[in-house]
Design an enzyme around this catalytic site. Structure first.
Site, mmCIF file in Angstrom:
data_model
loop_
_atom_site.group_PDB
_atom_site.id
_atom_site.type_symbol
_atom_site.label_atom_id
_atom_site.label_comp_id
_atom_site.label_asym_id
_atom_site.label_seq_id
_atom_site.Cartn_x
_atom_site.Cartn_y
_atom_site.Cartn_z
ATOM 1 N N HIS A 51 0.837 -1.209 0.000
ATOM 2 C CA HIS A 51 0.000 0.000 0.000
ATOM 3 C C HIS A 51 0.871 1.258 0.000
ATOM 4 O O HIS A 51 0.597 2.219 -0.716
ATOM 5 C CB HIS A 51 -0.872 0.061 1.272
ATOM 6 C CG HIS A 51 -1.871 -1.034 1.419
ATOM 7 N ND1 HIS A 51 -1.965 -1.824 2.546
ATOM 8 C CD2 HIS A 51 -2.852 -1.465 0.578
ATOM 9 C CE1 HIS A 51 -2.955 -2.691 2.409
ATOM 10 N NE2 HIS A 51 -3.502 -2.502 1.216
ATOM 11 N N LYS A 75 -17.246 -6.775 7.545
ATOM 12 C CA LYS A 75 -16.018 -7.482 7.925
ATOM 13 C C LYS A 75 -15.670 -7.224 9.387
ATOM 14 O O LYS A 75 -16.011 -6.179 9.939
ATOM 15 C CB LYS A 75 -14.852 -6.981 7.079
ATOM 16 C CG LYS A 75 -14.796 -7.561 5.677
ATOM 17 C CD LYS A 75 -13.487 -7.153 5.025
ATOM 18 C CE LYS A 75 -13.445 -7.468 3.541
ATOM 19 N NZ LYS A 75 -12.297 -6.839 2.888
ATOM 20 N N ARG A 124 -2.028 -6.002 -8.213
ATOM 21 C CA ARG A 124 -0.878 -6.881 -7.970
ATOM 22 C C ARG A 124 -0.728 -7.924 -9.062
ATOM 23 O O ARG A 124 0.350 -8.152 -9.578
ATOM 24 C CB ARG A 124 -1.038 -7.602 -6.621
ATOM 25 C CG ARG A 124 -0.807 -6.708 -5.437
ATOM 26 C CD ARG A 124 -1.251 -7.372 -4.176
ATOM 27 N NE ARG A 124 -2.676 -7.678 -4.233
ATOM 28 C CZ ARG A 124 -3.404 -8.075 -3.222
ATOM 29 N NH1 ARG A 124 -2.845 -8.266 -2.052
ATOM 30 N NH2 ARG A 124 -4.695 -8.314 -3.344
ATOM 31 N N SER A 163 -2.659 -7.682 3.181
ATOM 32 C CA SER A 163 -2.869 -7.522 4.627
ATOM 33 C C SER A 163 -3.261 -8.863 5.254
ATOM 34 O O SER A 163 -2.834 -9.188 6.363
ATOM 35 C CB SER A 163 -3.976 -6.495 4.896
ATOM 36 O OG SER A 163 -3.625 -5.242 4.404
HETATM 37 O O1 PNS Z 1 -8.645 -2.865 0.529
HETATM 38 P P1 PNS Z 1 -9.886 -3.453 -0.084
HETATM 39 O O2 PNS Z 1 -10.705 -4.174 0.951
HETATM 40 O O3 PNS Z 1 -9.582 -4.289 -1.284
HETATM 41 O O4 PNS Z 1 -10.739 -2.179 -0.592
HETATM 42 C C1 PNS Z 1 -11.990 -2.362 -1.252
HETATM 43 C C2 PNS Z 1 -12.731 -1.020 -1.378
HETATM 44 C C3 PNS Z 1 -12.780 -0.298 -0.058
HETATM 45 C C4 PNS Z 1 -12.030 -0.149 -2.388
HETATM 46 C C5 PNS Z 1 -14.151 -1.319 -1.910
HETATM 47 O O5 PNS Z 1 -14.667 -2.422 -1.229
HETATM 48 C C6 PNS Z 1 -15.100 -0.150 -1.720
HETATM 49 O O6 PNS Z 1 -14.932 0.886 -2.304
HETATM 50 N N1 PNS Z 1 -16.121 -0.370 -0.857
HETATM 51 C C7 PNS Z 1 -17.120 0.646 -0.558
HETATM 52 C C8 PNS Z 1 -18.500 0.200 -1.074
HETATM 53 C C9 PNS Z 1 -18.563 0.489 -2.549
HETATM 54 O O7 PNS Z 1 -18.591 1.617 -2.980
HETATM 55 N N2 PNS Z 1 -18.566 -0.594 -3.383
HETATM 56 C C10 PNS Z 1 -18.443 -0.417 -4.829
HETATM 57 C C11 PNS Z 1 -19.623 -0.923 -5.578
HETATM 58 S S1 PNS Z 1 -19.393 -2.621 -5.982
#
Ligand code: PNS
Length: 196
Positions: A51, A75, A124, A163
């Site tokens: 990150h 989560k 990645r 993570s």
């Molecule tokens: O670090 P991560 O868990 O891979 O991040 C995922 C993240 C936070 C980018 C994604 O889950 C997100 O933006 N969640 C907020 C809800 C949302 O807007 N979802 C998108 C529509 S599918």
């Protein structure tokens, strides 16, 4: 110039202009002078060197990068949102144009409320691609084209890092010194009550 002074000076210039002209009018009228801002959303539970690599590189591209921690009610994280924000603040304290924040709900709503039009994500491997493509396209559709996603390919040395794997290694007492900054490693071991 410290981080707060830097951001204050940049915002003082940008906000009145953006409000007066509107984002796009301002961009068209003053090409080259508009401040480029982006959000890097994620769980960051906790932040890894992968990150941080994306943060450093995105901070070189944008004038202001807002790293925003998702408060995901579904989560069960190892670190609370407040802890993750603090960890990110400490880990990015030497990058003056990085701000740390948190959000709940949809990214498109958070982006609209904060006048942000670019989300940064790290890629990645091909396994990330399908998931990321789906989210990026959904966000673009739901935001009616107002939120775009920019992908940075993760540096090769961090391509394996996540993570989740860091937490798994740590909970069995493994060495995570190559994965996260030392102070983050200490906090993870503390959570798992592992003495090293
Ligand atoms: O670090 P991560 O868990 O891979 O991040 C995922 C993240 C936070 C980018 C994604 O889950 C997100 O933006 N969640 C907020 C809800 C949302 O807007 N979802 C998108 C529509 S599918």
């Amino acid at each position: 110039m410290n981080k707060k002074a830097y951001l204050t000076s940049r915002f003082a210039f940008h906000v009145p202009q953006a409000c007066f002209w509107g984002f796009h009018a301002c961009r068209n009228a003053q090409i080259g002078m508009i401040m480029k801002r982006a959000v890097y959303p994620g769980s960051f539970d906790p932040v890894t060197y992968g990150h941080l690599d994306v943060i450093k590189r995105a901070a070189e591209i944008f004038d202001v990068l807002i790293v925003s921690v998702l408060n995901n009610k579904v989560k069960t994280p190892l670190f609370s949102v407040e802890e993750r924000v603090k960890i990110l603040e400490e880990a990015t304290k030497d990058i003056p144009n990085v701000q740390v924040d948190s959000f709940s709900g949809l990214l498109i709503n958070y982006a609209a409320e904060n006048n942000l039009h670019v989300a940064v994500r790290g890629l990645r491997a091909i396994t990330d691609f399908e998931y990321e493509l789906q989210i990026a396209q959904t966000n673009r559709l739901l935001s009616k084209g107002k939120l775009d996603t920019m992908f940075l390919t993760t540096s090769l040395e961090y391509a394996y890092l996540s993570s989740s794997s860091v937490k798994e290694i740590a909970c069995f007492g493994g060495d995570i010194s190559q994965c996260v900054p030392d102070f983050v490693a200490d906090l993870i071991y503390e959570k798992y009550q592992i003495k090293r």
